[in-house]
Design a protein around this motif. Sequence first.
Motif, PDB file in Angstrom:
ATOM      1  N   VAL A 270       0.825  -1.210   0.000  1.00 52.37           N
ATOM      2  CA  VAL A 270       0.000   0.000   0.000  1.00 52.37           C
ATOM      3  C   VAL A 270       0.859   1.260   0.000  1.00 52.37           C
ATOM      4  CG1 VAL A 270      -1.822   1.242   1.208  1.00 52.37           C
ATOM      5  CG2 VAL A 270      -1.792  -1.258   1.240  1.00 52.37           C
ATOM      6  N   ASN A 271       0.647   2.090  -1.018  1.00 52.46           N
ATOM      7  CA  ASN A 271       1.231   3.431  -1.039  1.00 52.46           C
ATOM      8  C   ASN A 271       0.112   4.409  -1.388  1.00 52.46           C
ATOM      9  OD1 ASN A 271       2.943   5.615  -1.050  1.00 52.46           O
ATOM     10  ND2 ASN A 271       3.761   5.211  -3.085  1.00 52.46           N
ATOM     11  N   ARG A 272      -0.854   4.473  -0.488  1.00 56.14           N
ATOM     12  CA  ARG A 272      -1.973   5.402  -0.610  1.00 56.14           C
ATOM     13  C   ARG A 272      -2.463   5.667   0.802  1.00 56.14           C
ATOM     14  NH1 ARG A 272      -4.830   0.300  -1.414  1.00 56.14           N
ATOM     15  NH2 ARG A 272      -3.485  -0.265  -3.149  1.00 56.14           N
ATOM     16  N   ASP A 273      -3.364   6.600   0.980  1.00 56.10           N
ATOM     17  CA  ASP A 273      -3.783   6.967   2.328  1.00 56.10           C
ATOM     18  C   ASP A 273      -4.670   5.917   2.977  1.00 56.10           C
ATOM     19  OD1 ASP A 273      -2.356   9.330   2.211  1.00 56.10           O
ATOM     20  OD2 ASP A 273      -4.046  10.486   1.428  1.00 56.10           O
ATOM     21  N   GLU A 274      -5.454   5.171   2.169  1.00 58.31           N
ATOM     22  CA  GLU A 274      -6.373   4.178   2.728  1.00 58.31           C
ATOM     23  C   GLU A 274      -6.341   2.920   1.866  1.00 58.31           C
ATOM     24  OE1 GLU A 274      -9.949   5.658   4.721  1.00 58.31           O
ATOM     25  OE2 GLU A 274      -9.715   7.505   3.573  1.00 58.31           O
ATOM     26  N   LEU A 275      -6.879   1.822   2.396  1.00 54.20           N
ATOM     27  CA  LEU A 275      -6.791   0.548   1.679  1.00 54.20           C
ATOM     28  C   LEU A 275      -7.612   0.534   0.404  1.00 54.20           C
ATOM     29  CD1 LEU A 275      -6.791  -2.115   4.540  1.00 54.20           C
ATOM     30  CD2 LEU A 275      -4.873  -1.076   3.322  1.00 54.20           C
ATOM     31  N   VAL A 276      -8.611   1.401   0.325  1.00 61.37           N
ATOM     32  CA  VAL A 276      -9.334   1.575  -0.933  1.00 61.37           C
ATOM     33  C   VAL A 276      -9.518   3.069  -1.170  1.00 61.37           C
ATOM     34  CG1 VAL A 276     -11.644   1.417   0.136  1.00 61.37           C
ATOM     35  CG2 VAL A 276     -11.358   0.938  -2.303  1.00 61.37           C
ATOM     36  N   GLU A 277      -9.310   3.487  -2.397  1.00 63.29           N
ATOM     37  CA  GLU A 277      -9.522   4.887  -2.760  1.00 63.29           C
ATOM     38  C   GLU A 277     -10.138   4.962  -4.148  1.00 63.29           C
ATOM     39  OE1 GLU A 277      -6.194   7.467  -0.273  1.00 63.29           O
ATOM     40  OE2 GLU A 277      -5.880   7.089  -2.423  1.00 63.29           O
ATOM     41  N   PHE A 278     -11.065   5.900  -4.308  1.00 64.29           N
ATOM     42  CA  PHE A 278     -11.686   6.152  -5.598  1.00 64.29           C
ATOM     43  C   PHE A 278     -11.449   7.611  -5.977  1.00 64.29           C
ATOM     44  CE2 PHE A 278     -14.175   2.761  -3.659  1.00 64.29           C
ATOM     45  CZ  PHE A 278     -14.265   1.837  -4.695  1.00 64.29           C
ATOM     46  N   GLN A 279     -10.904   7.843  -7.163  1.00 66.05           N
ATOM     47  CA  GLN A 279     -10.803   9.201  -7.676  1.00 66.05           C
ATOM     48  C   GLN A 279     -11.892   9.392  -8.724  1.00 66.05           C
ATOM     49  OE1 GLN A 279      -7.055  11.010  -8.462  1.00 66.05           O
ATOM     50  NE2 GLN A 279      -7.854  12.367 -10.052  1.00 66.05           N
ATOM     51  N   VAL A 280     -12.702  10.425  -8.531  1.00 67.70           N
ATOM     52  CA  VAL A 280     -13.788  10.758  -9.454  1.00 67.70           C
ATOM     53  C   VAL A 280     -13.468  12.088 -10.092  1.00 67.70           C
ATOM     54  CG1 VAL A 280     -16.261  11.140  -9.683  1.00 67.70           C
ATOM     55  CG2 VAL A 280     -15.411   9.541  -7.948  1.00 67.70           C
ATOM     56  N   ASP A 281     -13.443  12.118 -11.421  1.00 72.89           N
ATOM     57  CA  ASP A 281     -13.152  13.343 -12.152  1.00 72.89           C
ATOM     58  C   ASP A 281     -14.366  13.768 -12.951  1.00 72.89           C
ATOM     59  OD1 ASP A 281     -10.288  13.898 -11.602  1.00 72.89           O
ATOM     60  OD2 ASP A 281     -10.021  11.908 -12.464  1.00 72.89           O
ATOM     61  N   GLY A 282     -14.736  15.046 -12.810  1.00 74.21           N
ATOM     62  CA  GLY A 282     -15.855  15.607 -13.554  1.00 74.21           C
ATOM     63  C   GLY A 282     -15.489  16.931 -14.172  1.00 74.21           C
ATOM     64  N   THR A 283     -16.376  17.456 -14.977  1.00 75.62           N
ATOM     65  CA  THR A 283     -16.095  18.718 -15.664  1.00 75.62           C
ATOM     66  C   THR A 283     -15.951  19.883 -14.700  1.00 75.62           C
ATOM     67  OG1 THR A 283     -18.478  18.999 -15.994  1.00 75.62           O
ATOM     68  CG2 THR A 283     -17.225  17.997 -17.797  1.00 75.62           C
ATOM     69  N   GLU A 284     -16.609  19.823 -13.531  1.00 77.43           N
ATOM     70  CA  GLU A 284     -16.588  20.937 -12.590  1.00 77.43           C
ATOM     71  C   GLU A 284     -15.689  20.710 -11.383  1.00 77.43           C
ATOM     72  OE1 GLU A 284     -18.114  23.889 -13.116  1.00 77.43           O
ATOM     73  OE2 GLU A 284     -18.662  23.091 -15.077  1.00 77.43           O
ATOM     74  N   GLY A 285     -15.294  19.452 -11.155  1.00 82.99           N
ATOM     75  CA  GLY A 285     -14.468  19.190  -9.994  1.00 82.99           C
ATOM     76  C   GLY A 285     -14.108  17.722  -9.888  1.00 82.99           C
ATOM     77  N   SER A 286     -13.188  17.416  -8.973  1.00 83.27           N
ATOM     78  CA  SER A 286     -12.721  16.049  -8.749  1.00 83.27           C
ATOM     79  C   SER A 286     -12.714  15.761  -7.257  1.00 83.27           C
ATOM     80  CB  SER A 286     -11.314  15.843  -9.324  1.00 83.27           C
ATOM     81  OG  SER A 286     -11.298  16.036 -10.720  1.00 83.27           O
ATOM     82  N   ALA A 287     -12.724  14.486  -6.918  1.00 84.55           N
ATOM     83  CA  ALA A 287     -12.666  14.064  -5.518  1.00 84.55           C
ATOM     84  C   ALA A 287     -11.904  12.757  -5.417  1.00 84.55           C
ATOM     85  CB  ALA A 287     -14.068  13.915  -4.933  1.00 84.55           C
ATOM     86  N   VAL A 288     -11.291  12.540  -4.263  1.00 82.59           N
ATOM     87  CA  VAL A 288     -10.662  11.268  -3.926  1.00 82.59           C
ATOM     88  C   VAL A 288     -11.258  10.817  -2.606  1.00 82.59           C
ATOM     89  CG1 VAL A 288      -8.530  10.069  -3.366  1.00 82.59           C
ATOM     90  CG2 VAL A 288      -8.528  11.840  -5.136  1.00 82.59           C
ATOM     91  N   ALA A 289     -11.956   9.681  -2.635  1.00 85.33           N
ATOM     92  CA  ALA A 289     -12.640   9.176  -1.440  1.00 85.33           C
ATOM     93  C   ALA A 289     -12.052   7.834  -1.034  1.00 85.33           C
ATOM     94  CB  ALA A 289     -14.137   9.028  -1.720  1.00 85.33           C
ATOM     95  N   GLY A 290     -11.867   7.665   0.273  1.00 84.44           N
ATOM     96  CA  GLY A 290     -11.411   6.393   0.813  1.00 84.44           C
ATOM     97  C   GLY A 290     -12.443   5.831   1.762  1.00 84.44           C
TER      98      GLY A 290
END
Length: 385
Positions: A270-290
């Motif tokens: 693991v080289n990320r903040d949490e054991l699962v992460e999702f990055q969502v990219d959209g036209t107005e903004g992005s998010a990374v959720a764990g």
Amino acid sequence: MTRKTVRIAMNGVTGRMGYRQHLVRSLLALREQGGLDLGDGTVLWPEPVLVGRREHALLALAEQHGLDPANVSTDLDAVLADDTVDIYFDAQVTSAREEALKKAIAAGKHLYTEKPSATSLDGALELARLAKAKGIKHGVVQDKLFLPGLLKLKRLIDGGFFGRILSVRGEFGYWVFEGDWQEAQRPSWNYRSEDGGGIVVDMFPHWEYVLHELFGRVTSVQALASTHIPQRWDEGGKPYDATADDSAYGIFELDGGAVAQINSSWSVRVNRDELVEFQVDGTEGSAVAGLRNCRVQHRASTPKPVWNPDLPATYSFRDQWQEVPDNQEFDNGFKAQWELFLKHVYADAPYRWDLFAGARGVQLAELGLKSSAEGRRLDVPEISL
């Protein structure tokens, strides 16, 4: 307040998930808070009936948690024949689940089960149809939807933060020790396909409901499943051949045009903040959720990186994102879904995570394995009862 005792047969509570998440952190946690208030003057009091093959292990659990040893049994048929038992819950190994669920349906028990509900789409749909014909209420565990990080992500979607969603990228996994020089942190059956093991069977049902609920129905899948670690050691220290996949790399097209790419692996460090992460990219903004946290970057505050490999970066890309606040209290996700299911059974509250929803997850796993075997992208047709 009127207290109503609810006897729940729990099969598979000596396993990791059945014990930790469902018995201790869900039903026993409900008892610790005084039961589940239905809001009509009734409080449900869950009374677990522990079912399994090893009586001594079940009795030890009952003693440890102050449960009545009379509520312990190695005879599933006898428990299902008991009219005082209302609900059957299954957290057994996948290969044993389908037969037990059929017995519970035939006995007229409401049922709640871990996923996958069956080892094939045909089997999963048969269970859903049998339950519908019997008129019982049924649910499948879809715990990731109740994680704080994904609840924050859902809040962003509902608020229109992303604009048009373009893509989802997920990373899940960790290194599971082989079992020779350090004890494995997952049971050995997970790595034997003949016992229902494999990361596609385990994780693609999760990805189906996460994608379906948050972003849109999966319309196609292209996957590559691999067994990176071909030999492991079991609980007795004996070597065995790993016949199931331990890593899977999937691309999913979604209804509406977004594309999801999710890597799942038990052979990654693991080289990320949490054991699962999702990055969502959209036209107005992005998010990374764990699992718990969620960070965002809005269109108006997006920096303008310039590719220049000749100079070192003088800033941190992670520092350019903003943390999404909790804004609410988050309970254990397994417990939260148990509460919704119990309210569905005893107060007729709405509930959509049923055996039919579970069948969609089995379908995606089945098609994912087929896609890997045939080396091609496959459509995911809509299914119906």
